[in-house]
Design a protein around this motif. Structure first.
Motif, mmCIF file in Angstrom:
data_model
loop_
_atom_site.group_PDB
_atom_site.id
_atom_site.type_symbol
_atom_site.label_atom_id
_atom_site.label_comp_id
_atom_site.label_asym_id
_atom_site.label_seq_id
_atom_site.Cartn_x
_atom_site.Cartn_y
_atom_site.Cartn_z
ATOM 1 N N VAL A 78 8.105 -45.448 17.483
ATOM 2 C CA VAL A 78 7.726 -44.063 17.779
ATOM 3 C C VAL A 78 8.957 -43.273 18.237
ATOM 4 C CG1 VAL A 78 6.445 -42.602 19.390
ATOM 5 C CG2 VAL A 78 5.313 -44.535 18.296
ATOM 6 N N PHE A 79 9.795 -43.898 19.064
ATOM 7 C CA PHE A 79 11.024 -43.231 19.515
ATOM 8 C C PHE A 79 11.859 -42.804 18.316
ATOM 9 C CE2 PHE A 79 15.520 -43.204 20.466
ATOM 10 C CZ PHE A 79 15.604 -42.510 21.666
ATOM 11 N N TYR A 80 12.082 -43.727 17.386
ATOM 12 C CA TYR A 80 12.954 -43.419 16.253
ATOM 13 C C TYR A 80 12.285 -42.522 15.219
ATOM 14 C CZ TYR A 80 16.595 -46.465 17.979
ATOM 15 O OH TYR A 80 17.607 -47.007 18.739
ATOM 16 N N ALA A 81 10.990 -42.353 15.326
ATOM 17 C CA ALA A 81 10.316 -41.368 14.476
ATOM 18 C C ALA A 81 10.537 -39.951 14.997
ATOM 19 C CB ALA A 81 8.820 -41.668 14.413
ATOM 20 N N LEU A 82 10.902 -39.859 16.273
ATOM 21 C CA LEU A 82 11.076 -38.552 16.909
ATOM 22 C C LEU A 82 12.538 -38.191 17.159
ATOM 23 C CD1 LEU A 82 8.173 -38.869 19.512
ATOM 24 C CD2 LEU A 82 8.206 -37.378 17.509
ATOM 25 N N PHE A 83 13.386 -39.190 17.377
ATOM 26 C CA PHE A 83 14.797 -38.958 17.682
ATOM 27 C C PHE A 83 15.671 -39.903 16.862
ATOM 28 C CE2 PHE A 83 12.357 -38.199 21.642
ATOM 29 C CZ PHE A 83 12.590 -36.841 21.778
ATOM 30 N N THR A 84 16.889 -39.467 16.583
ATOM 31 C CA THR A 84 17.801 -40.324 15.830
ATOM 32 C C THR A 84 18.439 -41.399 16.703
ATOM 33 O OG1 THR A 84 19.640 -38.792 16.204
ATOM 34 C CG2 THR A 84 18.328 -38.467 14.203
ATOM 35 N N GLY A 85 18.433 -41.186 18.004
ATOM 36 C CA GLY A 85 19.023 -42.154 18.918
ATOM 37 C C GLY A 85 19.025 -41.634 20.333
ATOM 38 N N LYS A 86 19.703 -42.363 21.214
ATOM 39 C CA LYS A 86 19.710 -42.007 22.636
ATOM 40 C C LYS A 86 20.360 -40.646 22.869
ATOM 41 C CE LYS A 86 22.557 -44.149 25.454
ATOM 42 N NZ LYS A 86 23.194 -45.146 26.362
ATOM 43 N N GLU A 87 21.462 -40.373 22.186
ATOM 44 C CA GLU A 87 22.142 -39.089 22.385
ATOM 45 C C GLU A 87 21.243 -37.927 21.958
ATOM 46 O OE1 GLU A 87 25.622 -36.890 20.055
ATOM 47 O OE2 GLU A 87 26.414 -38.503 21.350
ATOM 48 N N ASP A 88 20.580 -38.078 20.848
ATOM 49 C CA ASP A 88 19.688 -37.034 20.350
ATOM 50 C C ASP A 88 18.566 -36.763 21.359
ATOM 51 O OD1 ASP A 88 18.565 -35.200 18.497
ATOM 52 O OD2 ASP A 88 17.228 -36.762 17.726
ATOM 53 N N ALA A 89 18.003 -37.819 21.909
ATOM 54 C CA ALA A 89 16.925 -37.661 22.890
ATOM 55 C C ALA A 89 17.452 -37.026 24.178
ATOM 56 C CB ALA A 89 16.288 -39.011 23.189
ATOM 57 N N PHE A 90 18.639 -37.432 24.598
ATOM 58 C CA PHE A 90 19.241 -36.868 25.809
ATOM 59 C C PHE A 90 19.440 -35.364 25.643
ATOM 60 C CE2 PHE A 90 22.588 -35.385 28.502
ATOM 61 C CZ PHE A 90 22.510 -36.129 29.673
ATOM 62 N N LEU A 91 20.020 -34.972 24.513
ATOM 63 C CA LEU A 91 20.287 -33.553 24.289
ATOM 64 C C LEU A 91 18.987 -32.755 24.195
ATOM 65 C CD1 LEU A 91 23.229 -33.788 21.738
ATOM 66 C CD2 LEU A 91 23.351 -33.326 24.195
ATOM 67 N N ALA A 92 17.952 -33.366 23.624
ATOM 68 C CA ALA A 92 16.653 -32.693 23.551
ATOM 69 C C ALA A 92 16.093 -32.464 24.947
ATOM 70 C CB ALA A 92 15.681 -33.524 22.710
ATOM 71 N N ALA A 93 16.209 -33.466 25.823
ATOM 72 C CA ALA A 93 15.721 -33.329 27.198
ATOM 73 C C ALA A 93 16.526 -32.276 27.948
ATOM 74 C CB ALA A 93 15.796 -34.676 27.916
ATOM 75 N N HIS A 94 17.834 -32.292 27.742
ATOM 76 C CA HIS A 94 18.702 -31.327 28.409
ATOM 77 C C HIS A 94 18.371 -29.906 27.967
ATOM 78 C CE1 HIS A 94 22.447 -29.117 29.333
ATOM 79 N NE2 HIS A 94 22.558 -29.976 30.335
ATOM 80 N N ARG A 95 18.227 -29.699 26.677
ATOM 81 C CA ARG A 95 17.939 -28.351 26.167
ATOM 82 C C ARG A 95 16.582 -27.856 26.632
ATOM 83 N NH1 ARG A 95 20.056 -30.304 20.332
ATOM 84 N NH2 ARG A 95 22.299 -30.056 20.715
ATOM 85 N N HIS A 96 15.609 -28.747 26.615
ATOM 86 C CA HIS A 96 14.271 -28.342 27.040
ATOM 87 C C HIS A 96 14.271 -27.965 28.525
ATOM 88 C CE1 HIS A 96 9.937 -28.174 27.390
ATOM 89 N NE2 HIS A 96 10.002 -29.021 28.410
ATOM 90 N N GLY A 97 14.863 -28.802 29.344
ATOM 91 C CA GLY A 97 14.866 -28.557 30.781
ATOM 92 C C GLY A 97 15.680 -27.341 31.174
ATOM 93 N N THR A 98 16.869 -27.190 30.598
ATOM 94 C CA THR A 98 17.697 -26.044 30.960
ATOM 95 C C THR A 98 17.071 -24.739 30.461
ATOM 96 O OG1 THR A 98 19.092 -26.433 29.000
ATOM 97 C CG2 THR A 98 19.857 -27.318 31.122
ATOM 98 N N ALA A 99 16.323 -24.802 29.362
ATOM 99 C CA ALA A 99 15.619 -23.608 28.887
ATOM 100 C C ALA A 99 14.562 -23.176 29.897
ATOM 101 C CB ALA A 99 14.976 -23.877 27.528
ATOM 102 N N VAL A 100 13.889 -24.151 30.515
ATOM 103 C CA VAL A 100 12.914 -23.839 31.559
ATOM 104 C C VAL A 100 13.613 -23.162 32.739
ATOM 105 C CG1 VAL A 100 11.332 -24.839 33.265
ATOM 106 C CG2 VAL A 100 11.317 -25.680 30.912
ATOM 107 N N VAL A 101 14.753 -23.706 33.145
ATOM 108 C CA VAL A 101 15.493 -23.150 34.280
ATOM 109 C C VAL A 101 15.970 -21.727 33.976
ATOM 110 C CG1 VAL A 101 17.546 -23.396 35.732
ATOM 111 C CG2 VAL A 101 16.199 -25.418 35.116
#
Length: 236
Positions: A78-101
């Motif tokens: 499921v992880f790899y169906a949504l993200f290409t890897g750890k870096e991709d997931a990290f950047l997605a979390a960062h972008r989502h969170g900083t957009a909220v801020v």
């Protein structure tokens, strides 16, 4: 919605505010199964929460995809169906969170009666959100450097968005370029956050509000006028 209620809602939306393995977020199997799009969105949210909590605990370099999946209660396929890897997931979390801020800062800024008050209220919103979710603060500010070039690009883009709050700065004397001064101020604010979060004092971030407010205004208004506008005593 009252400001405090709005801050609470935004805090919940930050990745890392909730555990991915919360039973209330489990996806039930059977005939009443949710639509695939809803399932994927829920799993993505859980993985972002799991990533933030895992990276905050172990650091980006030591965190593994398996660790993230375990924290989220989601399988590796499921992880790899949504993200290409750890870096991709990290950047997605960062972008989502900083957009909220940024969104919360922008709302606080827009609601203020003038630029000086707007800067202070935008800072208040940012400090409160980061203090409310220490895992996200650690992941987004401290561990971003460990991501490498992609992380540095992400930080540069974020700081560019912060500069938008200084669009109304007055002209500086002596031929000093306002753009360069804004860069220095934004960088200084980021450094102050970084130092406090890295010291494990994220819960104390709101204590920085008077200092950072004065720091942001003094280069453009002068220390005395900035203090007067903020109704605080000038720094000696």
């Amino acid at each position: 919605m009252k400001p405090e209620a709005r801050r609470n809602v935004d805090t919940v939306l930050l990745p890392g505010a909730r555990t991915g393995r919360d039973p209330a977020r489990s996806i039930k199997r059977g005939p009443s199964r949710l639509p695939p799009g809803v399932v994927a969105a829920t799993q993505r949210e859980r993985l972002l929460d799991g990533l933030v909590l895992t990276v905050a605990q172990h650091g980006y370099q030591r965190a593994t995809v398996s660790d993230i999946c375990r924290a989220a209660g989601v399988t590796r396929p499921v992880f790899y169906a949504l993200f290409t890897g750890k870096e991709d997931a990290f950047l997605a979390a960062h972008r989502h969170g900083t957009a909220v801020v940024i969104r919360r800062m922008a709302a606080a800024f827009a609601a203020a009666p003038d630029w000086c008050t707007g800067i202070r209220e935008a800072l208040r919103a940012m400090l409160g959100l980061l203090a409310g979710v220490p895992a996200f603060a650690a992941m987004a500010v401290i561990e971003l450097d460990a991501v490498g070039p992609a992380g540095r690009r992400e930080r540069d883009q974020l700081l560019t968005r912060f500069r938008a709050f200084f669009a109304e700065v007055p002209e500086l004397p002596g031929g000093v370029a306002a753009e360069a001064m804004v860069d220095a101020v934004v960088g200084g604010v980021y450094c102050a956050l970084q130092r406090r979060i890295d010291a494990g004092r994220t819960d104390q971030l709101p204590d920085l509000l008077p200092t950072l407010s004065l720091f942001c205004l003094a280069p453009f208004l002068g220390p005395a006028e900035a203090a007067r506008r903020l109704a605080v005593d000038p720094v000696p």
